[in-house]
Design an enzyme around this catalytic site. Structure first.
Site, mmCIF file in Angstrom:
data_model
loop_
_atom_site.group_PDB
_atom_site.id
_atom_site.type_symbol
_atom_site.label_atom_id
_atom_site.label_comp_id
_atom_site.label_asym_id
_atom_site.label_seq_id
_atom_site.Cartn_x
_atom_site.Cartn_y
_atom_site.Cartn_z
ATOM 1 N N ARG A 24 25.060 64.307 83.211
ATOM 2 C CA ARG A 24 25.826 63.171 82.710
ATOM 3 C C ARG A 24 27.316 63.500 82.752
ATOM 4 N NH1 ARG A 24 28.044 65.045 78.798
ATOM 5 N NH2 ARG A 24 29.327 63.194 78.782
ATOM 6 N N CYS A 132 33.028 61.279 72.477
ATOM 7 C CA CYS A 132 32.050 61.651 73.491
ATOM 8 C C CYS A 132 32.391 63.004 74.125
ATOM 9 C CB CYS A 132 31.893 60.557 74.546
ATOM 10 S SG CYS A 132 30.326 60.696 75.467
ATOM 11 N N ASP A 201 34.651 56.140 82.359
ATOM 12 C CA ASP A 201 33.574 56.012 83.354
ATOM 13 C C ASP A 201 34.006 55.119 84.499
ATOM 14 O OD1 ASP A 201 30.875 57.278 82.078
ATOM 15 O OD2 ASP A 201 32.313 56.613 80.570
#
Ligand code: RI2
Length: 318
Positions: A24, A132, A201
């Site tokens: 990820r 994150c 992202d």
């Protein structure tokens, strides 16, 4: 009956790992996807150039269809497939392998360069709040630490998958003091920090930042407290389709990431929503730090035009 071309086990396994988030983070996903295409090419036993091309497109599609939001994935696949050239299978193979190596080396260089640029925003004694786990964001802290800048971090745990724990671990490996907080405590700690530092992202042509769910609210909180919002994102995070009006698809993940089946049964009939990302508008972002320099979000479109032009190929489609 027409046989579908064989997909290499490494491609299948990489696709599974991306879908299940064992692999990820936008940059890591791109890196692994490119490597898998390299394996597909190297061990292909296609006996003519067209069969080889079809095989590569099929492999790329399998990787493409894993997660929809991080544009680094299609950008990686496009980079490799558009460089596929040659009249024989051997020449095609060589071109793919060369392209994969180039892509992966550029990715590493870009992150280092971005880190050096981002580190310039951090001063001795600064406290950064993270959300994150982003390797691009951490590269900025790492470069700052390497040049002797002392920084501390307030690390949000980042439900539902607690990826803040990875950030905390990496920061401790760098010797950075870490205070771990639950997501709900972020506003309470905003007065104690000097930067909000996040990754991305995807970045849209208008400078909107698509990042892990929670980023948009966090940026509002940072704005309220006068804390600058810094987004660390290599240029492979720029979403070329948004240049022509395309939207970034937000991934919806499984309910079990949010609540166990037992807890759910105990509560009774409920809907559960689990979007993995949200969109932070450009007015809530101070700087997008790329390997090509830092940009106010509204001018990132200039870099996008330079890198992609106006047309976006999808060479994995047949
Ligand atoms: P790097 C992650 O998504 C996070 O949202 C993070 O900010 C972003 O990718 C960029 O990561 P996920 O894959 O490329 O954990 O900076 O859902 O490592």
């Amino acid at each position: 009956m027409v046989q579908s071309p064989a997909v290499h086990p490494e491609v299948r396994e990489t696709a599974r790992q991306i879908a299940e988030m064992e692999t990820r983070g936008a940059a890591t996903i791109a890196d692994e996807a490119a490597a898998a295409l390299g394996a597909q090419a190297a061990e292909s036993d296609a006996d003519d150039p067209e069969a080889f091309r079809t095989e590569m497109r099929t492999a790329a599609r399998e990787l493409h269809d894993t997660r929809p939001t991080a544009v680094s994935l299609p950008n990686a696949l496009r980079y490799v497939l558009t460089g596929m050239e040659g009249e024989s299978v051997a020449a095609l193979k060589r071109s793919v392998e060369r392209r994969v190596d180039e892509f992966r080396a550029d990715l590493e260089d870009a992150q280092e360069q971005l880190g050096r640029i981002g580190a310039g925003r951090l001063r001795d004694g600064d406290v950064v709040m993270t959300h994150c786990h982003s390797t691009d964001a951490l590269a900025c802290v790492e470069a700052a630490v390497e040049r002797g800048t002392e920084v501390e971090a307030v690390v949000k745990e980042t439900r539902p998958r607690n990826q803040g724990h990875i950030t905390a671990k990496r920061l401790r490996e760098l010797g950075v003091p870490v205070t771990l907080i639950v997501d709900n405590a972020a506003h309470r700690y905003m007065d104690d920090v000097d930067h909000l530092l996040v990754g991305a992202d995807s970045i849209a042509a208008d400078g909107s930042v698509v990042n892990k769910i929670g980023t948009a609210g966090l940026a509002v909180s940072a704005r309220d407290r006068g804390v600058p919002v810094m987004v660390a994102a290599q240029s492979i995070k720029l979403h070329p389709k948004t240049l022509t009006g395309g939207a970034v698809e937000i991934e919806e993940r499984d309910d079990v990431e949010v609540i166990t089946e037992d807890d759910r049964a105990d509560i009774g009939e409920i809907e559960v929503a689990n979007p993995a990302f949200d969109v932070t508008p450009p007015r809530h972002v101070d700087a997008i730090v790329t390997e090509r320099g830092q940009f106010p979000p509204e001018s990132v479109v200039v870099l996008m035009r330079e890198l992609f032009g106006e047309s976006v190929e999808e060479p994995w489609t047949e």
